[in-house]
Design a protein around this motif. Structure first.
Motif, PDB file in Angstrom:
ATOM      1  N   UNK A   1       0.821  -1.220   0.000  1.00 19.10           N
ATOM      2  CA  UNK A   1       0.000   0.000   0.000  1.00 19.10           C
ATOM      3  C   UNK A   1       0.850   1.264   0.000  1.00 19.10           C
ATOM      4  N   UNK A   2       1.944   1.234   0.770  1.00 19.43           N
ATOM      5  CA  UNK A   2       2.715   2.475   0.914  1.00 19.43           C
ATOM      6  C   UNK A   2       3.366   2.913  -0.393  1.00 19.43           C
TER       7      UNK A   2
ATOM      8  N   UNK B   1      -7.779  -1.414   1.090  1.00 19.25           N
ATOM      9  CA  UNK B   1      -8.281  -0.734   2.299  1.00 19.25           C
ATOM     10  C   UNK B   1      -7.844   0.734   2.293  1.00 19.25           C
ATOM     11  N   UNK B   2      -6.572   0.969   1.951  1.00 18.62           N
ATOM     12  CA  UNK B   2      -6.045   2.339   1.944  1.00 18.62           C
ATOM     13  C   UNK B   2      -6.792   3.233   0.955  1.00 18.62           C
ATOM     14  N   UNK B   3      -7.184   2.658  -0.195  1.00 20.52           N
ATOM     15  CA  UNK B   3      -7.919   3.457  -1.186  1.00 20.52           C
ATOM     16  C   UNK B   3      -9.385   3.599  -0.766  1.00 20.52           C
ATOM     17  N   UNK B   4      -9.956   2.483  -0.326  1.00 17.18           N
ATOM     18  CA  UNK B   4     -11.408   2.438  -0.094  1.00 17.18           C
ATOM     19  C   UNK B   4     -11.877   3.251   1.087  1.00 17.18           C
ATOM     20  N   UNK B   5     -11.064   3.346   2.135  1.00 23.82           N
ATOM     21  CA  UNK B   5     -11.532   3.976   3.369  1.00 23.82           C
ATOM     22  C   UNK B   5     -12.020   5.407   3.164  1.00 23.82           C
ATOM     23  N   UNK B   6     -11.313   6.153   2.310  1.00 16.38           N
ATOM     24  CA  UNK B   6     -11.709   7.559   2.082  1.00 16.38           C
ATOM     25  C   UNK B   6     -13.072   7.666   1.433  1.00 16.38           C
ATOM     26  N   UNK B   7     -13.379   6.686   0.617  1.00 20.83           N
ATOM     27  CA  UNK B   7     -14.654   6.760  -0.107  1.00 20.83           C
ATOM     28  C   UNK B   7     -15.837   6.399   0.778  1.00 20.83           C
ATOM     29  N   UNK B   8     -15.543   5.894   1.960  1.00 26.57           N
ATOM     30  CA  UNK B   8     -16.623   5.606   2.911  1.00 26.57           C
ATOM     31  C   UNK B   8     -16.562   6.574   4.085  1.00 26.57           C
TER      32      UNK B   8
ATOM     33  N   UNK C   1       3.256  -1.009  11.892  1.00 27.93           N
ATOM     34  CA  UNK C   1       1.795  -0.870  11.964  1.00 27.93           C
ATOM     35  C   UNK C   1       1.354   0.200  10.975  1.00 27.93           C
ATOM     36  N   UNK C   2       0.065   0.511  10.951  1.00 31.37           N
ATOM     37  CA  UNK C   2      -0.440   1.524  10.020  1.00 31.37           C
ATOM     38  C   UNK C   2      -1.078   0.871   8.815  1.00 31.37           C
ATOM     39  N   UNK C   3      -1.193   1.597   7.699  1.00 26.76           N
ATOM     40  CA  UNK C   3      -1.830   1.070   6.497  1.00 26.76           C
ATOM     41  C   UNK C   3      -1.126  -0.166   5.978  1.00 26.76           C
TER      42      UNK C   3
END
Ligand code: GLU
Length: 371
Positions: free
Chosen positions: A16-17, A57-64, A212-214
């Motif tokens: 993701x990073x 998850x990193x992309x999708x979270x903002x859209x929700x 930890x983190x994204x």
């Protein structure tokens, strides 16, 4: 020559990073374009490429509207469902420019542990590669709950590499390889260009602590992934992904850590078939089949005289010659009932007997080892 130049079947793991801007949740488009160029270059050399990518998850979270902080499992699952669409779309756009077709495959831990599901996944992936597609794999985060989850794509990528008998697993990272200690905090840390044969406790100790983190990975899961790869005879590589054209960089001699297995994927798989499985049944074969097997061919239904035992598709069975000796062991392509019905029949008759067109072989030569 780099390990990349030597490999024919390659799995590339992208975290993701590398792919997603943590502030905006947007895909790093320019970077992805350069990765797409590299993948197209490998494909034009006839190499098979499979991508294991994080980022859903990193992309999708903002859209929700889940913008900051640690997510609960149901939120992660919802975010993954939203983000996966965008992730796949981004890859298809970039690779489509090079006339490449992306095929999305979402896997769970079970698909790499349960033998039948494993064989199904393996067959689908090898078929996609045969048809020239670029499989894009992620964990099926939306249905995987904590207990049945990989959780990190490093180990998922290694399992995928083992599953398809890849020659090389490339883990693109924010660091150019393994160091004896964390170079950001320890100025005595030395770079480790090569690890041979197995992951010793020393090597494990170099990985330090979990991140930890994204991003769920870090050096700990990369070393765990390298161990899985080595066990399957797959070469593993950790190298820098934060630069443009990261795969070209490898071919140009860019720094990387390479984990070199003792065996190749073919031998490793055959050792696993020969050694670790208890046969669930016996297939008695005729002299013609015996001769064919000895010359490296697959076992066809026509050469099977008698079947013993209770087995399902993908189980390990012993192959018995006309003198009653076990001459081979392999993973059978049919359930015992179906196997009994097609035994002694020509491959062309399978469809009529079973009502569907199954595999041509009773045991494919890749799944067979002579004893
Ligand atoms: N499967 C997760 C995702 O797509 C990432 C897991 C990982 O970071 O390794 O967001």
């Amino acid at each position: 020559m780099s390990a990349l130049d030597q490999a024919d079947r390659i799995v590339i793991k992208i975290g993701s990073q590398l792919l997603v801007d943590p502030e905006t949740g947007q895909v790093h488009r320019r970077w992805l374009e350069t990765l797409g160029q590299d993948i197209a270059a490998l494909r034009s050399e006839g190499k098979e490429v499979t991508i294991v990518s994080s980022g859903a998850i990193a992309i999708g979270r903002r859209h929700l509207g889940l913008s900051t902080g640690k997510l609960m499992l149901p939120e992660q699952q919802a975010a993954a469902a939203t983000g996966m669409v965008r992730l796949t779309h981004a890859y298809q756009e970039v690779l489509g420019k090079h006339d490449l077709t992306v095929a999305q495959v979402l896997l769970t831990l079970d698909d790499s542990e349960n033998r039948r599901r494993y064989i199904n996944a393996r067959n689908t992936l090898t078929e996609l590669l045969r048809l020239g597609a670029v499989p894009l794999i992620n964990e099926n985060d939306t249905v995987a709950t904590d207990e049945i989850r990989f959780g990190d794509n490093d180990r998922l990528a290694a399992r995928v590499a083992a599953m398809i008998s890849a020659d090389l697993l490339i883990m693109l990272s924010d660091i150019d390889g393994l160091y004896t200690a964390n170079p950001q905090v320890n100025s005595n840390a030395r770079f480790v260009p090569e690890v041979k044969g197995q992951i010793t406790p020393d090597v494990e100790a170099m990985a330090g602590v979990q991140l930890s983190g994204d991003s769920k990975g870090g050096m700990v899961t990369k070393i765990a992934a390298a161990r899985i790869a080595l066990g399957a005879g797959t070469t593993a590589m950790i190298t820098l992904g934060t630069v443009n054209n990261p795969l070209q960089r490898i071919s140009e001699g860019g720094k990387c850590t390479v984990f070199i297995p003792d065996a190749n994927p073919r031998t490793a798989r055959k050792e696993w078939i020969a050694g670790s499985l208890k046969p669930a049944g016996k297939l008695h074969v005729d002299a013609g089949a015996l001769k064919a097997l000895k010359s490296g061919k697959s076992l066809l239904p026509a050469g099977v005289k008698k079947i013993e035992g209770v087995f399902e598709r993908g189980d390990s069975v012993a192959v018995i010659d006309p003198d009653g000796r076990e001459i081979a062991r392999g993973l059978v392509a049919y359930h015992q009932e179906e196997a009994s019905r097609i035994a002694g029949h020509k491959t062309g008759e399978i469809e009529e007997i079973l009502g569907y067109r199954g595999r041509d072989e009773m045991i494919h030569r890749d799944d067979l080892v002579l004893i």
